[in-house]
Every structure is written in structure tokens, then in C-alpha cells.
Design an enzyme around this catalytic site. Structure first.
Site, mmCIF file in Angstrom:
data_model
loop_
_atom_site.group_PDB
_atom_site.id
_atom_site.type_symbol
_atom_site.label_atom_id
_atom_site.label_comp_id
_atom_site.label_asym_id
_atom_site.label_seq_id
_atom_site.Cartn_x
_atom_site.Cartn_y
_atom_site.Cartn_z
ATOM 1 N N ASP A 56 30.730 54.470 39.589
ATOM 2 C CA ASP A 56 30.899 53.362 38.645
ATOM 3 C C ASP A 56 29.929 52.247 39.016
ATOM 4 O O ASP A 56 30.303 51.258 39.641
ATOM 5 C CB ASP A 56 32.354 52.875 38.713
ATOM 6 C CG ASP A 56 32.629 51.754 37.731
ATOM 7 O OD1 ASP A 56 31.742 51.452 36.902
ATOM 8 O OD2 ASP A 56 33.743 51.201 37.787
ATOM 9 N N LYS A 58 28.251 50.657 36.674
ATOM 10 C CA LYS A 58 28.180 49.789 35.474
ATOM 11 C C LYS A 58 26.739 49.396 35.205
ATOM 12 O O LYS A 58 26.403 48.216 35.068
ATOM 13 C CB LYS A 58 29.027 48.532 35.651
ATOM 14 C CG LYS A 58 30.507 48.730 35.737
ATOM 15 C CD LYS A 58 31.149 48.805 34.382
ATOM 16 C CE LYS A 58 32.619 49.111 34.464
ATOM 17 N NZ LYS A 58 33.286 49.116 35.717
ATOM 18 N N ALA A 60 23.446 48.339 33.683
ATOM 19 C CA ALA A 60 23.212 47.512 32.497
ATOM 20 C C ALA A 60 21.891 46.781 32.688
ATOM 21 O O ALA A 60 21.863 45.615 33.088
ATOM 22 C CB ALA A 60 24.353 46.517 32.303
ATOM 23 N N ASP A 61 20.785 47.498 32.423
ATOM 24 C CA ASP A 61 19.482 46.879 32.680
ATOM 25 C C ASP A 61 18.422 47.581 31.842
ATOM 26 O O ASP A 61 18.749 48.431 31.016
ATOM 27 C CB ASP A 61 19.171 46.997 34.188
ATOM 28 C CG ASP A 61 18.423 45.783 34.713
ATOM 29 O OD1 ASP A 61 17.457 45.349 34.047
ATOM 30 O OD2 ASP A 61 18.797 45.268 35.782
ATOM 31 N N ARG A 184 44.558 49.782 42.551
ATOM 32 C CA ARG A 184 45.390 49.021 43.485
ATOM 33 C C ARG A 184 46.815 49.529 43.601
ATOM 34 O O ARG A 184 47.391 49.485 44.690
ATOM 35 C CB ARG A 184 45.394 47.536 43.078
ATOM 36 C CG ARG A 184 44.089 46.846 43.377
ATOM 37 C CD ARG A 184 43.985 45.517 42.663
ATOM 38 N NE ARG A 184 43.780 45.692 41.230
ATOM 39 C CZ ARG A 184 43.687 44.700 40.356
ATOM 40 N NH1 ARG A 184 43.813 43.453 40.781
ATOM 41 N NH2 ARG A 184 43.491 44.939 39.080
HETATM 42 P P1 BMP Z 1 42.985 48.690 39.290
HETATM 43 O O1 BMP Z 1 43.857 49.890 38.891
HETATM 44 O O2 BMP Z 1 43.130 48.307 40.720
HETATM 45 O O3 BMP Z 1 43.117 47.547 38.335
HETATM 46 O O4 BMP Z 1 41.461 49.184 39.201
HETATM 47 C C1 BMP Z 1 40.817 49.437 37.990
HETATM 48 C C2 BMP Z 1 39.418 49.908 38.251
HETATM 49 O O5 BMP Z 1 38.786 50.180 36.995
HETATM 50 C C3 BMP Z 1 38.528 48.915 38.977
HETATM 51 O O6 BMP Z 1 37.591 49.645 39.750
HETATM 52 C C4 BMP Z 1 37.794 48.217 37.843
HETATM 53 O O7 BMP Z 1 36.515 47.747 38.233
HETATM 54 C C5 BMP Z 1 37.649 49.343 36.823
HETATM 55 N N1 BMP Z 1 37.570 48.916 35.418
HETATM 56 C C6 BMP Z 1 38.548 48.114 34.864
HETATM 57 O O8 BMP Z 1 39.511 47.721 35.516
HETATM 58 N N2 BMP Z 1 38.417 47.755 33.549
HETATM 59 C C7 BMP Z 1 37.385 48.163 32.763
HETATM 60 O O9 BMP Z 1 37.350 47.813 31.598
HETATM 61 C C8 BMP Z 1 36.417 48.994 33.328
HETATM 62 C C9 BMP Z 1 36.538 49.377 34.658
HETATM 63 O O10 BMP Z 1 35.651 50.187 35.184
#
Ligand code: BMP
EC number: 4.1.1.23
Length: 218
Positions: A56, A58, A60-61, A184
Site C-alpha cells: 500500500d 498509495k 500518486a505522482d 488496529r
Molecule cells: P485500521 O483497521 O487500523 O483502521 O487500518 C486501516 C488501514 O487501511 C490503514 O492501513 C489505512 O491506511 C488503510 N486505508 C484506510 O483506512 N482507508 C482508506 O480509505 C484507504 C486505506 O488504505
């Protein structure tokens, strides 16, 4: 088959990850873990466990920057996440070529409250043009997952926002996602395995309840 992708945003003992791996479809690795461990330790942690590894970044460039990053980290992932808003010409066209032997996932919408789906139509157009293997769509807004599924019947939809961000396990699957991304609520738990098993169970219950809805066979 598991419908959970663990968002591994903190280092984890390999034995613990191995224990979790039996109940996971894959892991999502992003900047937090890459910066904590560095690429070679990320590889040592994630390889050989039978898990799909989605990087991941992300991205964007412009094309040359994204291709440079992707080529350096290509060996780490089976799939790569990029933003769709950068567009095709001079950006995602080259990334698609660079990652032709990998899965490409484009973000079509995000899970946080500040995201605006006013740009959905534009992102839809870009995503159709790039033709990636998959999409990222938010578990926190089921209407968007449903819309993405209707617009992309054959793409893999992975959906973050379950647990810590408030979405119920299984709810995005019922809206049409293939996998839910959970971070988390598993890795911060005092018992990650128990928490993961509880999520898997809740997903099963939800899918049973919404049979005939958008949930897809895996
Ligand atoms: P968590 O379940 O702890 O909230 O983690 C979600 C994960 O998904 C994180 O790595 C976050 O960067 C990623 N993420 C997100 O939460 N929302 C999005 O729209 C896109 C993501 O990649």
C-alpha cells in the site's frame, strides 16, 4: 477461504503472523511498516506464509516517479495500491505497464469522514481506462461499495474501515466487497488471534444474513 486482509501497520513477530496467517487472505503493508523495518525485513516477515502481500504505497505522482518507486519495491508485493486521481496519461498508463505482472489496485473512494465522493465519476472514468485488477472502497460507506460493485462487477474490491473506524465485520462484504481490511482492531488487541477469529465469525454470520445481497462467492 478467508475474507480478511490484515493491515500490518506495525512490526509483528513472524511466529505471531504465522499463527494469524491461517485465518487471513493476505496482508497489506504500507509506509509505516516499511519505514519501521525497511524493505528486506518486511520481506523476511511476510514471505513464505502463503499470504498475498499487497503493498500500500498509495502511489500518486507522475509516471517516472511512480515507476521508479514501484520498480524498487516490486519484489515485495503481489499487489500494489495507487491513487486513481492522478489520471492515466503520463501517470497510471506507465505504472500499469511497470506492474503488468502484479495486481494493481486503485483507490476509488476513501474511508475517512473528510473524503468527498463528488469526484467518484471522474475516478470511475480513470479506473475504467486503467483496467486494474482491483479497487479500494470504504467499508465505512456501504453505498459506495455497492456503487463500485455495480460499476465493476468483475474487479476485486478490498475494503478498509472495519473495526477501529467503525464498520461492522461483514458489512462491506454484504455490500459487494471481496475482502475487508482490518488493522488496529487485530494488531492492537491483547490477543490478536482471538480478535481475528471473532471478526471472521462475525463476517460469516453477516454473510449468512445477507444472502441474496451483493456478497460474492470466493
Ligand atoms: P485500521 O483497521 O487500523 O483502521 O487500518 C486501516 C488501514 O487501511 C490503514 O492501513 C489505512 O491506511 C488503510 N486505508 C484506510 O483506512 N482507508 C482508506 O480509505 C484507504 C486505506 O488504505
Amino acid at each position: 477461504m478467508s475474507r480478511v486482509i490484515l493491515s500490518l501497520d506495525v512490526p509483528m513477530d513472524r511466529e505471531r503472523l504465522k499463527e494469524l496467517s491461517h485465518h487471513l487472505a493476505g496482508v497489506k503493508v504500507g509506509w509505516p511498516l516499511l519505514l519501521d523495518l525497511g524493505p528486506s525485513k518486511v520481506s523476511e516477515l511476510t514471505k513464505g506464509l502463503g499470504l498475498k502481500v499487497i503493498l500500500d504505497l498509495k502511489l500518486a505522482d507522475i509516471d517516472s516517479t511512480m515507476v521508479s518507486i514501484a520498480s524498487k519495491l516490486k519484489s515485495l508485493g503481489d499487489g500494489f495500491i495507487a491513487h486513481s486521481f492522478v489520471g492515466i496519461d503520463g501517470a497510471l498508463d506507465s505504472l500499469r505497464r511497470e506492474l503488468k505482472d502484479r495486481e494493481l489496485y486503485l483507490v476509488i473512494s476513501m474511508s475517512h469522514p473528510g473524503w468527498s465522493d463528488e469526484v467518484y465519476q471522474y475516478l470511475l472514468q480513470v479506473t475504467k481506462g486503467v483496467n486494474p485488477e482491483g479497487l479500494v472502497a470504504p467499508a465505512t460507506r456501504h453505498s459506495v461499495v455497492r456503487r463500485a460493485r455495480a460499476d465493476f462487477p468483475d474487479k476485486i474490491i478490498i475494503s478498509p474501515g472495519v473495526g477501529a473506524q467503525g464498520a461492522r465485520p461483514g458489512s462491506a462484504l454484504c455490500a459487494g466487497a471481496d475482502f475487508e481490511i482490518v488493522g488496529r482492531s487485530v494488531y492492537l488487541s491483547h490477543s490478536p488471534l482471538d480478535s481475528l477469529l471473532k471478526i471472521v465469525k462475525e463476517q460469516e454470520v453477516a454473510i449468512n444474513e445477507c444472502k441474496g445481497g451483493m456478497a460474492r462467492e470466493t
